[in-house]
Design a protein around this motif. Structure first.
Motif, PDB file in Angstrom:
ATOM      1  N   LEU A 117     -52.547  -0.185  64.298  1.00  0.00           N
ATOM      2  CA  LEU A 117     -53.034   0.465  62.809  1.00  0.00           C
ATOM      3  C   LEU A 117     -52.001   0.872  62.369  1.00  0.00           C
ATOM      4  CD1 LEU A 117     -55.408   3.227  63.628  1.00  0.00           C
ATOM      5  CD2 LEU A 117     -55.907   1.222  63.236  1.00  0.00           C
ATOM      6  N   SER A 118     -50.786   0.065  62.970  1.00  0.00           N
ATOM      7  CA  SER A 118     -49.583   0.313  62.735  1.00  0.00           C
ATOM      8  C   SER A 118     -48.913  -0.123  60.913  1.00  0.00           C
ATOM      9  CB  SER A 118     -48.184  -0.604  63.981  1.00  0.00           C
ATOM     10  OG  SER A 118     -48.999  -2.215  62.912  1.00  0.00           O
ATOM     11  N   GLU A 119     -49.861  -1.197  60.249  1.00  0.00           N
ATOM     12  CA  GLU A 119     -49.649  -0.905  59.014  1.00  0.00           C
ATOM     13  C   GLU A 119     -51.041  -0.747  58.205  1.00  0.00           C
ATOM     14  OE1 GLU A 119     -49.029  -1.339  55.121  1.00  0.00           O
ATOM     15  OE2 GLU A 119     -47.247  -1.903  56.776  1.00  0.00           O
ATOM     16  N   THR A 137     -52.327  -0.564  55.482  1.00  0.00           N
ATOM     17  CA  THR A 137     -53.019  -1.530  54.546  1.00  0.00           C
ATOM     18  C   THR A 137     -53.565  -3.082  55.138  1.00  0.00           C
ATOM     19  OG1 THR A 137     -50.692  -2.761  53.836  1.00  0.00           O
ATOM     20  CG2 THR A 137     -51.503  -0.639  52.805  1.00  0.00           C
ATOM     21  N   ASP A 138     -52.997  -3.164  56.139  1.00  0.00           N
ATOM     22  CA  ASP A 138     -53.538  -3.863  56.904  1.00  0.00           C
ATOM     23  C   ASP A 138     -53.856  -3.678  58.538  1.00  0.00           C
ATOM     24  OD1 ASP A 138     -54.815  -6.806  57.681  1.00  0.00           O
ATOM     25  OD2 ASP A 138     -53.010  -7.217  58.001  1.00  0.00           O
ATOM     26  N   PRO A 139     -54.746  -3.009  58.859  1.00  0.00           N
ATOM     27  CA  PRO A 139     -55.659  -2.253  60.625  1.00  0.00           C
ATOM     28  C   PRO A 139     -56.309  -3.876  60.878  1.00  0.00           C
ATOM     29  CG  PRO A 139     -57.036  -1.544  58.911  1.00  0.00           C
ATOM     30  CD  PRO A 139     -56.444  -2.076  58.141  1.00  0.00           C
ATOM     31  N   ARG A 140     -56.019  -3.898  62.485  1.00  0.00           N
ATOM     32  CA  ARG A 140     -57.141  -5.166  62.936  1.00  0.00           C
ATOM     33  C   ARG A 140     -57.600  -4.980  63.893  1.00  0.00           C
ATOM     34  NH1 ARG A 140     -52.773  -8.766  65.018  1.00  0.00           N
ATOM     35  NH2 ARG A 140     -50.795  -7.258  65.241  1.00  0.00           N
ATOM     36  N   ILE A 141     -57.963  -5.741  64.196  1.00  0.00           N
ATOM     37  CA  ILE A 141     -58.832  -5.159  66.195  1.00  0.00           C
ATOM     38  C   ILE A 141     -57.975  -6.239  66.730  1.00  0.00           C
ATOM     39  CG2 ILE A 141     -60.679  -6.187  67.907  1.00  0.00           C
ATOM     40  CD1 ILE A 141     -62.681  -5.244  65.607  1.00  0.00           C
TER      41      ILE A 141
END
Length: 333
Positions: free
Chosen positions: A112-114, A116-120
């Motif tokens: 969740l560091s960005e 606008t672009d969370p990711r698994i």
């Protein structure tokens, strides 16, 4: 408290008030929320569960607007396989952890560091599920939940005893199960599944050489003759109610392991008349709490306050407190 604003998300956070707080997290002016859809096709191939990140609107500070969602068209990997419900959720800084379950327990690690672009980042599957997740520092995660076993003939999955797992999340893209402690058989439960307040953790004291410790209350079921049934759906009789004690031991390379070091029973099938067994084997969530201080443990159960030594095997009513224990001991219903 100061009112900051409100917004909307798709899906539901569920109706379990104990879990709601863990499905939301504010970090660096962003609100992260994990929700689920009761409609299997609401989000189509993107699955049943999603993460939504919101922030205050620049034009209206009282309005929270959506920054991003996960999964999405560019990152379509679902959080959970088809039909899997969300169980444990925990946020810690720029990371998030989500457990889903139907037949196995996938632990998802989220970046969740960005906003606008969370990711698994990674995924780990084990049998059963973790219902409560507790961070230990930045690299470890304790999961408390239930074992599960699938009947190969029918395909049905049956919950078994309680399980406590220690996960190494130092490499979020590849979480690792360091060790797994199993307690009891089908019917065994812990009130940690109902409330996180039943989980008691202390960070330890290196100067006094006291390791990190925690306890969970357990109502244990199992075979009274020591021989387990071959049917995974078999519900075992009650054996004992008390607390289980755990410690962390540091290994080489900075890793740790978790060890079950003690079990203190408040009551057991040997000490309680059969007609009073229900009083002990179904403790409600508000009836079981512990406090660890040094090498002592205080345990509250249904109006009684009891004490034991760390790694002790017997509870006694709290010292110098004649009203701490209900009339009679073991407890008199």
């Amino acid at each position: 408290f100061v009112y900051r604003g409100s917004g909307t998300i798709a899906g539901s956070l569920g109706n379990d008030t104990e879990r709601l707080a863990f499905r939301m997290s504010e970090y660096q002016d962003h609100l992260r929320v994990v929700s689920s859809s009761s409609w299997g096709d609401r989000w189509g191939e993107l699955g049943y569960n999603r993460l939504t990140i919101l922030k205050e609107s620049e034009n209206n500070k009282l309005l929270l607007t959506t920054v991003s969602v996960l999964p999405n068209a560019e990152r379509p990997e679902p959080i959970g396989k088809p039909g899997e419900s969300i169980y444990g959720v925990r946020f810690k800084g720029e990371r998030g952890y989500v457990v889903t379950f139907v037949r196995v327990d996938p632990l998802y690690s989220l970046d969740l560091s960005e906003p606008t672009d969370p990711r698994i980042l990674g995924e780990l599957e084990i049998e059963g599920f973790s219902d409560y997740l507790h961070p230990v520092g930045d690299d470890l995660l304790v999961g408390v939940g239930m074992q599960a076993e699938t009947d190969e003939d029918t395909g049905n999955t049956w919950l078994q005893g309680v399980q406590v797992g220690l996960f190494d999340v130092s490499s979020p893209s590849a979480p690792v199960l360091l060790n797994l402690e199993e307690i009891g058989y089908r019917g065994t439960t812990t009130s940690v599944l109902d409330t996180h307040r039943a989980f008691t953790f202390v960070p330890g004291d290196p100067e006094r050489e006291i390791p990190m410790r925690f306890t969970i209350p357990v109502s244990e079921h199992g075979p009274l003759d020591g021989v387990p049934d071959t049917d995974p759906s078999f519900w075992y009789p009650w054996k004992a109610t008390g607390i289980v004690m755990f410690e962390f031991n540091e290994l080489s390379g900075g890793l740790s392991t978790m060890e079950q070091v003690g079990r203190t029973n408040l009551a057991s099938v040997e000490t309680v008349e059969p007609e009073f067994a229900d009083f002990y084997q179904y403790p409600q969530e508000e009836y079981s709490r512990s406090v660890i201080y040094g090498d002592q443990v205080l345990h509250y159960f249904r109006g009684g306050l009891f004490q034991t030594q760390w790694r002790g095997t017997e509870f006694t009513p709290a010292e110098n407190c004649p009203l701490c224990a209900p009339k009679g001991y073991p407890l008199d219903p």
